[in-house]
Design a protein around this motif. Structure first.
Motif, PDB file in Angstrom:
ATOM      1  N   VAL A  65       0.550   5.728   6.588  1.00  0.00           N
ATOM      2  CA  VAL A  65       1.946   6.170   6.647  1.00  0.00           C
ATOM      3  C   VAL A  65       2.456   6.175   8.079  1.00  0.00           C
ATOM      4  O   VAL A  65       3.591   5.741   8.350  1.00  0.00           O
ATOM      5  N   GLN A  66       1.658   6.633   9.010  1.00  0.00           N
ATOM      6  CA  GLN A  66       2.084   6.700  10.408  1.00  0.00           C
ATOM      7  C   GLN A  66       2.299   5.305  10.999  1.00  0.00           C
ATOM      8  O   GLN A  66       3.300   5.052  11.678  1.00  0.00           O
ATOM      9  N   MET A  69       0.835  -1.201   0.000  1.00  0.00           N
ATOM     10  CA  MET A  69       0.000   0.000   0.000  1.00  0.00           C
ATOM     11  C   MET A  69       0.871   1.253   0.000  1.00  0.00           C
ATOM     12  O   MET A  69       0.582   2.230  -0.705  1.00  0.00           O
ATOM     13  N   TYR A  70       1.923   1.243   0.794  1.00  0.00           N
ATOM     14  CA  TYR A  70       2.821   2.387   0.856  1.00  0.00           C
ATOM     15  C   TYR A  70       3.510   2.608  -0.492  1.00  0.00           C
ATOM     16  O   TYR A  70       3.641   3.739  -0.961  1.00  0.00           O
ATOM     17  N   ARG A  71       3.934   1.525  -1.113  1.00  0.00           N
ATOM     18  CA  ARG A  71       4.576   1.633  -2.422  1.00  0.00           C
ATOM     19  C   ARG A  71       3.597   2.144  -3.475  1.00  0.00           C
ATOM     20  O   ARG A  71       3.980   2.893  -4.382  1.00  0.00           O
ATOM     21  N   GLU A  72       2.358   1.742  -3.368  1.00  0.00           N
ATOM     22  CA  GLU A  72       1.353   2.247  -4.315  1.00  0.00           C
ATOM     23  C   GLU A  72       1.161   3.743  -4.140  1.00  0.00           C
ATOM     24  O   GLU A  72       0.999   4.480  -5.126  1.00  0.00           O
ATOM     25  N   LEU A  73       1.192   4.211  -2.891  1.00  0.00           N
ATOM     26  CA  LEU A  73       1.092   5.652  -2.649  1.00  0.00           C
ATOM     27  C   LEU A  73       2.271   6.381  -3.299  1.00  0.00           C
ATOM     28  O   LEU A  73       2.098   7.453  -3.895  1.00  0.00           O
ATOM     29  N   GLN A  74       3.458   5.811  -3.193  1.00  0.00           N
ATOM     30  CA  GLN A  74       4.622   6.409  -3.849  1.00  0.00           C
ATOM     31  C   GLN A  74       4.441   6.451  -5.371  1.00  0.00           C
ATOM     32  O   GLN A  74       4.768   7.458  -6.015  1.00  0.00           O
ATOM     33  N   GLU A  75       3.947   5.356  -5.927  1.00  0.00           N
ATOM     34  CA  GLU A  75       3.730   5.306  -7.375  1.00  0.00           C
ATOM     35  C   GLU A  75       2.673   6.319  -7.808  1.00  0.00           C
ATOM     36  O   GLU A  75       2.792   6.926  -8.885  1.00  0.00           O
ATOM     37  N   LEU A  76       1.647   6.500  -6.988  1.00  0.00           N
ATOM     38  CA  LEU A  76       0.620   7.482  -7.316  1.00  0.00           C
ATOM     39  C   LEU A  76       1.211   8.892  -7.350  1.00  0.00           C
ATOM     40  O   LEU A  76       0.882   9.684  -8.235  1.00  0.00           O
ATOM     41  N   GLY A  77       2.076   9.199  -6.391  1.00  0.00           N
ATOM     42  CA  GLY A  77       2.716  10.513  -6.377  1.00  0.00           C
ATOM     43  C   GLY A  77       3.588  10.734  -7.600  1.00  0.00           C
ATOM     44  O   GLY A  77       3.557  11.810  -8.221  1.00  0.00           O
ATOM     45  N   LYS A  78       4.372   9.721  -7.967  1.00  0.00           N
ATOM     46  CA  LYS A  78       5.230   9.833  -9.152  1.00  0.00           C
ATOM     47  C   LYS A  78       4.395   9.973 -10.417  1.00  0.00           C
ATOM     48  O   LYS A  78       4.731  10.761 -11.314  1.00  0.00           O
ATOM     49  N   PHE A  79       3.313   9.213 -10.489  1.00  0.00           N
ATOM     50  CA  PHE A  79       2.457   9.277 -11.674  1.00  0.00           C
ATOM     51  C   PHE A  79       1.824  10.657 -11.821  1.00  0.00           C
ATOM     52  O   PHE A  79       1.779  11.213 -12.929  1.00  0.00           O
ATOM     53  N   MET A  80       1.336  11.222 -10.734  1.00  0.00           N
ATOM     54  CA  MET A  80       0.681  12.524 -10.801  1.00  0.00           C
ATOM     55  C   MET A  80       1.645  13.606 -11.283  1.00  0.00           C
ATOM     56  O   MET A  80       1.290  14.452 -12.110  1.00  0.00           O
ATOM     57  N   LEU A 120      -9.254  12.413  -6.790  1.00  0.00           N
ATOM     58  CA  LEU A 120     -10.497  12.389  -6.016  1.00  0.00           C
ATOM     59  C   LEU A 120     -10.664  11.064  -5.265  1.00  0.00           C
ATOM     60  O   LEU A 120     -11.139  11.039  -4.112  1.00  0.00           O
ATOM     61  N   LEU A 121     -10.267   9.955  -5.887  1.00  0.00           N
ATOM     62  CA  LEU A 121     -10.381   8.659  -5.216  1.00  0.00           C
ATOM     63  C   LEU A 121      -9.395   8.509  -4.061  1.00  0.00           C
ATOM     64  O   LEU A 121      -9.648   7.748  -3.121  1.00  0.00           O
ATOM     65  N   MET A 122      -8.283   9.221  -4.129  1.00  0.00           N
ATOM     66  CA  MET A 122      -7.292   9.111  -3.059  1.00  0.00           C
ATOM     67  C   MET A 122      -7.834   9.607  -1.723  1.00  0.00           C
ATOM     68  O   MET A 122      -7.319   9.247  -0.666  1.00  0.00           O
ATOM     69  N   GLU A 123      -8.880  10.418  -1.780  1.00  0.00           N
ATOM     70  CA  GLU A 123      -9.507  10.882  -0.534  1.00  0.00           C
ATOM     71  C   GLU A 123     -10.199   9.746   0.214  1.00  0.00           C
ATOM     72  O   GLU A 123     -10.433   9.848   1.428  1.00  0.00           O
ATOM     73  N   GLN A 124     -10.511   8.666  -0.483  1.00  0.00           N
ATOM     74  CA  GLN A 124     -11.243   7.569   0.134  1.00  0.00           C
ATOM     75  C   GLN A 124     -10.341   6.625   0.927  1.00  0.00           C
ATOM     76  O   GLN A 124     -10.837   5.717   1.597  1.00  0.00           O
ATOM     77  N   VAL A 125      -9.032   6.835   0.853  1.00  0.00           N
ATOM     78  CA  VAL A 125      -8.081   5.946   1.531  1.00  0.00           C
ATOM     79  C   VAL A 125      -7.443   6.699   2.697  1.00  0.00           C
ATOM     80  O   VAL A 125      -6.980   7.829   2.523  1.00  0.00           O
ATOM     81  N   ASN A 136      14.618   2.644  11.150  1.00  0.00           N
ATOM     82  CA  ASN A 136      14.560   3.672  10.107  1.00  0.00           C
ATOM     83  C   ASN A 136      13.131   3.959   9.686  1.00  0.00           C
ATOM     84  O   ASN A 136      12.249   3.097   9.806  1.00  0.00           O
ATOM     85  N   SER A 137      12.941   5.163   9.165  1.00  0.00           N
ATOM     86  CA  SER A 137      11.645   5.530   8.604  1.00  0.00           C
ATOM     87  C   SER A 137      11.500   4.914   7.219  1.00  0.00           C
ATOM     88  O   SER A 137      12.488   4.514   6.592  1.00  0.00           O
ATOM     89  N   PRO A 138      10.295   4.828   6.694  1.00  0.00           N
ATOM     90  CA  PRO A 138      10.106   4.286   5.338  1.00  0.00           C
ATOM     91  C   PRO A 138      10.833   5.137   4.306  1.00  0.00           C
ATOM     92  O   PRO A 138      10.954   6.357   4.472  1.00  0.00           O
ATOM     93  N   PRO A 139      11.329   4.542   3.249  1.00  0.00           N
ATOM     94  CA  PRO A 139      12.010   5.326   2.201  1.00  0.00           C
ATOM     95  C   PRO A 139      11.047   6.295   1.514  1.00  0.00           C
ATOM     96  O   PRO A 139       9.905   5.947   1.228  1.00  0.00           O
ATOM     97  N   GLY A 140      11.531   7.507   1.281  1.00  0.00           N
ATOM     98  CA  GLY A 140      10.706   8.504   0.595  1.00  0.00           C
ATOM     99  C   GLY A 140       9.590   9.069   1.440  1.00  0.00           C
ATOM    100  O   GLY A 140       8.618   9.600   0.894  1.00  0.00           O
ATOM    101  N   ARG A 141       9.705   8.992   2.750  1.00  0.00           N
ATOM    102  CA  ARG A 141       8.611   9.434   3.617  1.00  0.00           C
ATOM    103  C   ARG A 141       8.337  10.940   3.472  1.00  0.00           C
ATOM    104  O   ARG A 141       7.184  11.372   3.485  1.00  0.00           O
ATOM    105  N   THR A 142       9.387  11.732   3.312  1.00  0.00           N
ATOM    106  CA  THR A 142       9.205  13.183   3.199  1.00  0.00           C
ATOM    107  C   THR A 142       8.361  13.540   1.979  1.00  0.00           C
ATOM    108  O   THR A 142       7.419  14.339   2.069  1.00  0.00           O
ATOM    109  N   ALA A 143       8.682  12.939   0.838  1.00  0.00           N
ATOM    110  CA  ALA A 143       7.915  13.212  -0.390  1.00  0.00           C
ATOM    111  C   ALA A 143       6.472  12.748  -0.251  1.00  0.00           C
ATOM    112  O   ALA A 143       5.537  13.411  -0.716  1.00  0.00           O
ATOM    113  N   VAL A 144       6.288  11.597   0.401  1.00  0.00           N
ATOM    114  CA  VAL A 144       4.932  11.075   0.597  1.00  0.00           C
ATOM    115  C   VAL A 144       4.117  12.016   1.480  1.00  0.00           C
ATOM    116  O   VAL A 144       2.944  12.303   1.191  1.00  0.00           O
TER     117      VAL A 144
END
Length: 279
Positions: free
Chosen positions: A222-223, A159-170, A211-216, A235-243
């Protein structure tokens, strides 16, 4: 005077670009009356103008080839990102539905520790242990998460990796659409309907994703995942700041969409208007 006139005419005619014509002119040089050089000079201007037009046409052709090459590269990326957006939409919709079920670990944690869930949801960008010190307020919840860290990691990591991919895609989609906007100005629905269709599909899919990201419950995810990775390896998850920056922007999705698509808003309006006229 006659010799001077001939020299002047030769100086004017030296810019002619056709070698064969130069040979003919030199052969006729000693046999041509001075008055006829005016006609020859006018003829040379016509040739110069023709060559200038040819150079302009060659330049336009070169620019057109460069345009096609750049457009072809962006068109390939457009197709790939459009198909990617379809896949992200499907997985995002499925993830939102799964997080509403009792089998989701985040739903279970929220049911068992409601105060803990409310606090980490409210402070989504703050590190739960290093800054928020959530373990001092919700020690039982943090202890439960730490004791089940490996099992939670297996569920939350995709799920966390998908959030990262969504950010990169946007970020990639907004940049691609902005670049294509400049190239597609001379293109209409009549000249390249498939290209315009892909352009609008990617635009619409990106809006749906935001708009769909609001549903998750991304902040909770992340926390909790941050607590999990800290318990496992410190360690914290990789890319946490960008997320976390992405999650902050998602607090106001309309403003985020306006920032993403401000460069192409006029083009989208033109395409929508053209579609309404065709209908």
């Amino acid at each position: 005077t006659c010799g001077t006139s001939i020299l002047v005419a030769l100086h004017c005619l030296r810019h002619l670009h056709t070698h064969r014509l130069d040979i003919v002119l030199h052969q006729q040089l000693l046999h041509t009356p001075v008055l006829q050089w005016c006609q020859l000079f006018n003829h040379s201007c016509v040739i110069d103008n023709y060559c200038g037009l040819a150079m302009d046409e060659a330049l336009k052709h070169h620019q057109h080839l460069q345009f096609c090459k750049q457009l072809g590269s962006l068109q390939q990326q457009l197709c790939e990102d459009t198909y990617t957006s379809d896949g992200l939409l499907s997985s995002l919709y499925a993830l939102g539905k799964y997080m509403e079920t009792p089998s989701c670990c985040l739903v279970q944690l929220a049911a068992t520790f409601p105060e803990f869930a409310a606090k980490i949801q409210r402070f989504g960008a703050v590190h739960p242990l290093r800054e928020l010190h959530i373990e001092q307020m919700e020690g039982a919840a943090v202890e439960t998460i730490s004791s089940s860290a490996e099992a939670l990691a297996r569920e939350l990591q995709p799920m966390y990796r998908e959030l990262q991919e969504l950010g990169k895609f946007m970020a990639r989609a907004s940049s691609l659409l902005a670049n294509l906007h400049q190239l597609l100005i001379p293109i209409t629905m009549a000249t390249a309907p498939e290209l315009i269709e892909f352009f609008m599909t990617l635009f619409c899919n990106t809006i749906k994703i935001v708009l769909l990201m609001e549903q998750v419950p991304w902040k909770t995810l992340v926390q909790v995942y941050t607590i999990v990775t800290t318990a496992m390896d410190g360690n914290s998850p990789p890319g946490r700041t960008a997320v976390c920056e992405l999650l902050e922007k998602l607090q106001d999705p309309v403003k985020l969409l306006q920032e993403m698509f401000q460069p192409i808003s006029s083009r989208v309006s033109q395409v929508e208007a053209a579609g309404l006229v065709q209908q």
